[in-house]
Design a protein around this motif. Structure first.
Motif, mmCIF file in Angstrom:
data_model
loop_
_atom_site.group_PDB
_atom_site.id
_atom_site.type_symbol
_atom_site.label_atom_id
_atom_site.label_comp_id
_atom_site.label_asym_id
_atom_site.label_seq_id
_atom_site.Cartn_x
_atom_site.Cartn_y
_atom_site.Cartn_z
ATOM 1 N N UNK A 295 -2.471 4.298 -2.448
ATOM 2 C CA UNK A 295 -2.013 3.173 -1.627
ATOM 3 C C UNK A 295 -3.082 2.076 -1.634
ATOM 4 N N UNK A 296 -2.653 0.836 -1.937
ATOM 5 C CA UNK A 296 -3.553 -0.315 -2.006
ATOM 6 C C UNK A 296 -3.023 -1.392 -1.072
ATOM 7 N N UNK A 297 -3.914 -2.004 -0.294
ATOM 8 C CA UNK A 297 -3.487 -3.087 0.587
ATOM 9 C C UNK A 297 -4.612 -4.103 0.709
ATOM 10 N N UNK A 298 -4.269 -5.325 1.087
ATOM 11 C CA UNK A 298 -5.276 -6.374 1.252
ATOM 12 C C UNK A 298 -4.998 -7.568 0.368
ATOM 13 N N UNK A 299 -5.959 -8.488 0.318
ATOM 14 C CA UNK A 299 -5.774 -9.763 -0.381
ATOM 15 C C UNK A 299 -6.222 -9.675 -1.832
ATOM 16 N N UNK A 300 -5.455 -8.969 -2.629
ATOM 17 C CA UNK A 300 -5.725 -8.892 -4.064
ATOM 18 C C UNK A 300 -4.405 -9.026 -4.822
ATOM 19 N N UNK A 301 -4.502 -9.409 -6.078
ATOM 20 C CA UNK A 301 -3.338 -9.463 -6.952
ATOM 21 C C UNK A 301 -3.527 -8.434 -8.046
ATOM 22 N N UNK A 302 -2.593 -7.481 -8.142
ATOM 23 C CA UNK A 302 -2.731 -6.393 -9.101
ATOM 24 C C UNK A 302 -2.286 -6.821 -10.490
ATOM 25 N N UNK A 303 -3.089 -6.452 -11.481
ATOM 26 C CA UNK A 303 -2.716 -6.657 -12.879
ATOM 27 C C UNK A 303 -2.359 -5.331 -13.569
ATOM 28 N N UNK A 304 -2.944 -4.244 -13.112
ATOM 29 C CA UNK A 304 -2.692 -2.969 -13.786
ATOM 30 C C UNK A 304 -3.015 -1.823 -12.833
ATOM 31 N N UNK A 305 -2.124 -0.846 -12.742
ATOM 32 C CA UNK A 305 -2.367 0.381 -11.978
ATOM 33 C C UNK A 305 -1.865 1.526 -12.814
ATOM 34 N N UNK A 306 -2.698 2.542 -13.026
ATOM 35 C CA UNK A 306 -2.223 3.685 -13.799
ATOM 36 C C UNK A 306 -2.970 4.926 -13.381
ATOM 37 N N UNK A 307 -2.391 6.086 -13.722
ATOM 38 C CA UNK A 307 -3.029 7.353 -13.383
ATOM 39 C C UNK A 307 -2.820 8.331 -14.524
#
Length: 307
Positions: A295-307
């Motif tokens: 879980x990610x929250x806050x003032x960021x813009x995601x470009x890539x998430x992987x596992x």
């Protein structure tokens, strides 16, 4: 936002995300060691495209090219890693990667341009790109050679003929639609060369979402990674609110690109920022095995998430 873990064993799970931080416009930047600085990705550049490579190339650097080969591509495209960007005289090209579609047997030519003269070319058949199809090409630069993977599969390697330290410019030309160009460091958790690093496509659009937590099925988080903009600190936060500061430069500023890697292994979590290992934090083994959600929250813009 949540990202399933996929149910892998704790020793093999890596979580990663890459994004620019969004903060107030008047915020000042603290000096950061060169090894922690990553170049922001570029989206939908117009071809021909030429850009400076921040800090030049060095062993452990990766360049990722995400795009599409047009259906009407009749000729070729090329990716050049250049020693400078002058038009006249033409700069040396340490590594020329040139897929060609204009023959009955599509192939890739690799070469080096030195002093205005092309060297002996190397040819690779069975081009792993198709017209009308999207692709992800990863260039991994080692001490003595560059390796290239296409869509997660190793395709070729090319031994340097010019010093890698002379390369400071990337050029892309020809019949290609570029969706993204990324500049990354090698994963510090991969030991030796046993595993060829796989590229992961950028999210070309995402909501503006900074804390990170790994949670179990009951949504409990045994540990949370938190970046505090007020005092510019990065810390592990326990379920009871205890804070363990992480000794590292604060990387999270407006429009500054960063990459975070988390490796779950027996006894805890390892952390890396922009390819630099920053140690580990202890987590109960039973709690690790029950993690199912990122879980990610806050003032960021995601470009890539992987596992």
């Amino acid at each position: 936002v949540s990202q399933p873990s996929g149910g892998r064993a704790p020793g093999t799970r890596i979580y990663s995300w890459s994004c620019p931080t969004l903060m107030s416009p008047g915020e000042k930047l603290d000096p950061i060691p060169d090894s922690f600085i990553l170049q922001p990705p570029v989206f939908h550049p117009v071809v021909p495209y030429v850009t400076t490579i921040f800090g030049g190339l060095h062993a452990g650097k990766m360049v990722m090219l995400q795009g599409v080969v047009p259906l009407d591509a009749h000729s070729r495209f090329q990716v050049d890693f250049q020693c400078g960007c002058s038009l006249c005289p033409r700069p040396d090209i340490a590594f020329h990667f040139n897929p060609r579609f204009h023959t009955t047997k599509p192939h890739v030519i690799c070469n080096t341009l030195h002093g205005g003269r092309w060297q002996r070319e190397a040819r690779w058949p069975h081009l792993a790109l198709q017209k009308g199809s999207s692709f992800l090409i990863l260039f991994l630069f080692g001490n003595e050679e560059v390796k290239v993977s296409v869509n997660g599969q190793h395709f070729l390697h090319f031994r340097y003929r010019l010093p890698l330290s002379h390369v400071d410019t990337l050029g892309i030309f020809g019949d290609i639609l570029v969706e993204a160009v990324g500049f990354l460091n090698i994963n510090p958790f991969l030991e030796g060369s046993r595993e060829y690093p796989a590229g992961h496509p950028f999210l070309l659009m995402s909501p503006r979402l900074f804390t990170l937590s790994l949670r179990d099925q009951a949504s409990r988080a045994p540990v949370t990674l938190r970046a505090s903009f007020t005092d510019r600190t990065l810390a592990w936060i326990s379920p009871w609110g205890q804070k363990k500061l992480i000794s590292a430069p604060f990387l999270f500023y407006p429009q500054r690109f960063f990459e975070v890697l988390l490796l779950c292994q027996e006894g805890g979590l390892k952390l890396a920022l922009n390819g630099q290992g920053l140690g580990a934090t202890s987590v109960n083994q039973q709690a690790l095995e029950q993690l199912r959600e990122l879980r990610i929250s806050g003032s960021v813009q995601l470009y890539c998430v992987h596992s």
